[in-house]
Motif scaffolding. Structure first.
Motif, PDB file in Angstrom:
ATOM      1  N   MET A  30       4.544  -1.369 -31.241  1.00 20.55           N
ATOM      2  CA  MET A  30       5.324  -0.354 -30.529  1.00 20.55           C
ATOM      3  C   MET A  30       6.345  -1.009 -29.600  1.00 20.55           C
ATOM      4  N   ALA A  31       5.870  -1.967 -28.796  1.00 25.78           N
ATOM      5  CA  ALA A  31       6.763  -2.625 -27.842  1.00 25.78           C
ATOM      6  C   ALA A  31       7.806  -3.475 -28.562  1.00 25.78           C
ATOM      7  N   ALA A  32       7.380  -4.167 -29.616  1.00 24.56           N
ATOM      8  CA  ALA A  32       8.300  -5.026 -30.366  1.00 24.56           C
ATOM      9  C   ALA A  32       9.413  -4.209 -31.003  1.00 24.56           C
ATOM     10  N   SER A  33       9.085  -2.991 -31.445  1.00 19.42           N
ATOM     11  CA  SER A  33      10.100  -2.140 -32.079  1.00 19.42           C
ATOM     12  C   SER A  33      11.185  -1.730 -31.098  1.00 19.42           C
ATOM     13  N   GLN A  34      10.893  -1.872 -29.792  1.00 17.63           N
ATOM     14  CA  GLN A  34      11.883  -1.569 -28.762  1.00 17.63           C
ATOM     15  C   GLN A  34      12.526  -2.836 -28.205  1.00 17.63           C
TER      16      GLN A  34
ATOM     17  N   ALA B 231       1.990   5.690 -19.536  1.00 23.59           N
ATOM     18  CA  ALA B 231       3.365   5.187 -19.642  1.00 23.59           C
ATOM     19  C   ALA B 231       3.698   4.820 -21.079  1.00 23.59           C
ATOM     20  N   ALA B 232       2.742   4.215 -21.783  1.00 26.22           N
ATOM     21  CA  ALA B 232       2.972   3.825 -23.175  1.00 26.22           C
ATOM     22  C   ALA B 232       3.229   5.045 -24.054  1.00 26.22           C
ATOM     23  N   SER B 233       2.563   6.149 -23.740  1.00 25.38           N
ATOM     24  CA  SER B 233       2.759   7.374 -24.525  1.00 25.38           C
ATOM     25  C   SER B 233       4.153   7.952 -24.328  1.00 25.38           C
ATOM     26  N   GLN B 234       4.849   7.495 -23.266  1.00 25.64           N
ATOM     27  CA  GLN B 234       6.228   7.908 -23.021  1.00 25.64           C
ATOM     28  C   GLN B 234       7.219   6.814 -23.437  1.00 25.64           C
ATOM     29  N   SER B 235       6.720   5.931 -24.325  1.00 24.90           N
ATOM     30  CA  SER B 235       7.566   4.889 -24.929  1.00 24.90           C
ATOM     31  C   SER B 235       8.050   3.848 -23.932  1.00 24.90           C
ATOM     32  N   HIS B 236       7.266   3.572 -22.910  1.00 29.90           N
ATOM     33  CA  HIS B 236       7.611   2.512 -21.971  1.00 29.90           C
ATOM     34  C   HIS B 236       7.205   1.186 -22.618  1.00 29.90           C
TER      35      HIS B 236
ATOM     36  N   GLN C 269       8.158   5.161 -15.404  1.00 24.46           N
ATOM     37  CA  GLN C 269       8.247   3.874 -14.715  1.00 24.46           C
ATOM     38  C   GLN C 269       7.221   3.786 -13.589  1.00 24.46           C
ATOM     39  N   ALA C 270       6.991   4.917 -12.924  1.00 24.06           N
ATOM     40  CA  ALA C 270       5.980   4.932 -11.868  1.00 24.06           C
ATOM     41  C   ALA C 270       4.584   4.776 -12.466  1.00 24.06           C
ATOM     42  N   GLU C 271       4.360   5.376 -13.624  1.00 27.01           N
ATOM     43  CA  GLU C 271       3.074   5.214 -14.304  1.00 27.01           C
ATOM     44  C   GLU C 271       2.812   3.735 -14.602  1.00 27.01           C
ATOM     45  N   TYR C 272       3.853   3.046 -15.061  1.00 29.27           N
ATOM     46  CA  TYR C 272       3.698   1.614 -15.332  1.00 29.27           C
ATOM     47  C   TYR C 272       3.453   0.837 -14.045  1.00 29.27           C
TER      48      TYR C 272
ATOM     49  N   SER D  24       0.834  -1.210   0.000  1.00 22.36           N
ATOM     50  CA  SER D  24       0.000   0.000   0.000  1.00 22.36           C
ATOM     51  C   SER D  24       0.867   1.256   0.000  1.00 22.36           C
ATOM     52  N   LYS D  25       1.959   1.253   0.784  1.00 26.37           N
ATOM     53  CA  LYS D  25       2.861   2.412   0.779  1.00 26.37           C
ATOM     54  C   LYS D  25       3.561   2.531  -0.568  1.00 26.37           C
ATOM     55  N   ALA D  26       3.934   1.387  -1.130  1.00 23.14           N
ATOM     56  CA  ALA D  26       4.577   1.401  -2.438  1.00 23.14           C
ATOM     57  C   ALA D  26       3.645   2.001  -3.482  1.00 23.14           C
ATOM     58  N   ALA D  27       2.387   1.560  -3.481  1.00 21.94           N
ATOM     59  CA  ALA D  27       1.422   2.064  -4.456  1.00 21.94           C
ATOM     60  C   ALA D  27       1.194   3.561  -4.288  1.00 21.94           C
ATOM     61  N   HIS D  28       1.144   4.006  -3.038  1.00 22.17           N
ATOM     62  CA  HIS D  28       0.959   5.438  -2.771  1.00 22.17           C
ATOM     63  C   HIS D  28       2.115   6.252  -3.359  1.00 22.17           C
ATOM     64  N   LEU D  29       3.332   5.760  -3.182  1.00 24.80           N
ATOM     65  CA  LEU D  29       4.508   6.462  -3.705  1.00 24.80           C
ATOM     66  C   LEU D  29       4.568   6.385  -5.227  1.00 24.80           C
ATOM     67  N   PHE D  30       4.206   5.242  -5.795  1.00 30.27           N
ATOM     68  CA  PHE D  30       4.166   5.128  -7.253  1.00 30.27           C
ATOM     69  C   PHE D  30       3.175   6.147  -7.826  1.00 30.27           C
ATOM     70  N   LEU D  31       2.035   6.281  -7.157  1.00 25.47           N
ATOM     71  CA  LEU D  31       1.017   7.207  -7.649  1.00 25.47           C
ATOM     72  C   LEU D  31       1.502   8.649  -7.575  1.00 25.47           C
ATOM     73  N   ARG D  32       2.194   9.001  -6.493  1.00 26.91           N
ATOM     74  CA  ARG D  32       2.736  10.363  -6.370  1.00 26.91           C
ATOM     75  C   ARG D  32       3.717  10.648  -7.510  1.00 26.91           C
ATOM     76  N   ALA D  33       4.615   9.695  -7.773  1.00 21.96           N
ATOM     77  CA  ALA D  33       5.600   9.892  -8.839  1.00 21.96           C
ATOM     78  C   ALA D  33       4.929   9.886 -10.201  1.00 21.96           C
ATOM     79  N   ALA D  34       3.943   9.015 -10.376  1.00 19.10           N
ATOM     80  CA  ALA D  34       3.241   8.928 -11.660  1.00 19.10           C
ATOM     81  C   ALA D  34       2.494  10.216 -11.966  1.00 19.10           C
ATOM     82  N   THR D  35       1.932  10.818 -10.937  1.00 25.84           N
ATOM     83  CA  THR D  35       1.211  12.084 -11.120  1.00 25.84           C
ATOM     84  C   THR D  35       2.140  13.177 -11.634  1.00 25.84           C
ATOM     85  N   SER D  36       3.444  13.034 -11.356  1.00 27.63           N
ATOM     86  CA  SER D  36       4.431  13.993 -11.862  1.00 27.63           C
ATOM     87  C   SER D  36       4.959  13.601 -13.241  1.00 27.63           C
ATOM     88  N   GLY D  37       4.429  12.514 -13.806  1.00 30.29           N
ATOM     89  CA  GLY D  37       4.823  12.124 -15.152  1.00 30.29           C
ATOM     90  C   GLY D  37       5.989  11.167 -15.242  1.00 30.29           C
ATOM     91  N   HIS D  38       6.328  10.502 -14.137  1.00 29.20           N
ATOM     92  CA  HIS D  38       7.438   9.549 -14.153  1.00 29.20           C
ATOM     93  C   HIS D  38       6.972   8.270 -14.853  1.00 29.20           C
TER      94      HIS D  38
END
Length: 371
Positions: free
Chosen positions: A346-350, A311-316, A282-285, A266-280
């Protein structure tokens, strides 16, 4: 500003026995045994002392390239003056020999505020202010020399000189940039022990980038420091509290895997969400995966797809593959083989192996259906 408790914690954390680094006679901090993105760059100084977020290795690329300066704009708004009026006032005061006005005038030329953008003119005014001991100007001048902005050719050695001058005055971004130069051997002889010493000083002064960088060194056991998840997590936490998305993401991983901190999805998810909200990305994924599996958050395929898309729109590549799976099986979205194919491509091209496999399956099915 750091709380007294945060400062005490960092000082205690860094009060470690000294040891000699392998193959070197110099002394470094010793951590007890046993992870930028990449390194991050000094933030660009703004007129009111606020800072922009950092990108990659020492640069104020944001400062050099930006066309919008939040600090500068806020000062103009507070005085009710237009950009042109602000520029003229800075110019008059700069020509009268006021160092702060020289620095501000350089900022105006750099961002094109009240005047055409002119990097060379910005550097000229930074130089004048720097010669008078203006700390922010010294730092910006170092950045310009490092990247060759308004100056040709670029001169990392000269950049180190100005970073050093600003760092001696307590400019934390300059300390971080100087540490990066020593770590990479850019403009100065490579010296990882010196780099760690500078990062520790900047971290103690509250610099989030340095806290994160030092945390990485402890996490991965880099630059002569022994691996120590607990100290890494403490440093990531200090940087995360200042809003640094990379630190929030990394601290989230520490909680997810129980590295140096309690294991808590739960703490991990909370931190991932905070970072994802800033456009990170890997955190979005990661937060998408949490929503997809219901780990640390209530399961929601709709939210999973939403974050996979970001995340996909950022080429993840893994997010692109995951989104392909969602469309192929109709999870969180209407089943759509063509869209699945699009994301597999898209993913295969990477180089994503599973995406290549599924791409082959779908194309083969399409060929068989035409036969």
């Amino acid at each position: 500003p750091r709380s007294p408790d945060a400062k005490k914690m960092l000082q205690k954390m860094l009060s470690l026995p000294l040891c000699r680094s392998k193959g070197s006679s110099s002394l470094i901090l010793r951590a007890a045994p046993r992870f930028l993105s990449s390194s991050i760059a000094p933030r660009s100084p703004c007129a009111n002392g606020s800072r922009l977020d950092r990108g990659s290795f020492p640069a104020v690329s944001n400062a050099v390239a930006a066309t919008s300066w939040h600090g500068l704009v806020s000062r103009q708004l507070s005085t009710g003056s237009s950009e042109e009026a602000y520029f003229e006032r800075c110019k008059a005061e700069a020509e009268a020999g006021i160092a702060e006005a020289m620095f501000e005038l350089g900022m105006c030329h750099l961002a094109g505020r009240g005047c055409p953008m002119d990097e060379k003119a910005a550097v000229d005014w930074y130089q004048r202010a720097a010669d008078l001991g203006h700390m922010e100007a010294q730092y910006n001048l170092g950045v310009c020399h490092y990247y060759g902005r308004g100056i040709s050719p670029r001169n990392p050695a000269e950049a180190v000189k100005w970073y050093q001058k600003a760092a001696e005055k307590g400019h934390t971004a300059a300390e971080y940039a100087l540490g990066m130069c020593y770590e990479k051997g850019r403009g100065v002889d490579k010296d990882t022990n010196k780099a760690i010493e500078i990062f520790a000083k900047a971290a103690d002064h509250g610099d989030a980038a340095a806290q994160f960088k030092l945390g990485e060194c402890f996490y991965y056991g880099r630059s002569g420091l022994e691996e120590n998840f607990e100290k890494a997590a403490q440093l990531f936490s200090l940087a995360a509290d200042q809003g640094l998305a990379k630190a929030q993401y990394q601290l989230g991983l520490c909680h997810y895997y129980g590295q140096g901190v309690e294991s808590s999805e739960s703490k991990a998810a909370h931190l991932f969400l905070r970072a994802a909200t800033s456009g990170h990305p890997q955190a979005e994924y990661q937060i998408a995966s949490c929503y997809y599996s219901g780990r640390g958050v209530e399961k929601s395929l709709d939210k999973a797809v939403e974050w996979f898309e970001k995340a996909a729109s950022q080429s993840h590549p893994v997010a692109q593959y995951s989104l392909g799976q969602c469309y192929y099986y109709g999870r969180g979205v209407a089943k759509d083989e063509d869209k699945a194919l699009q994301f597999y491509r898209m993913a295969a091209s990477q180089g994503h192996a599973q995406a290549k496999y599924w791409l082959g399956i779908i194309l083969q099915q399409k060929q068989q259906s035409k036969a």
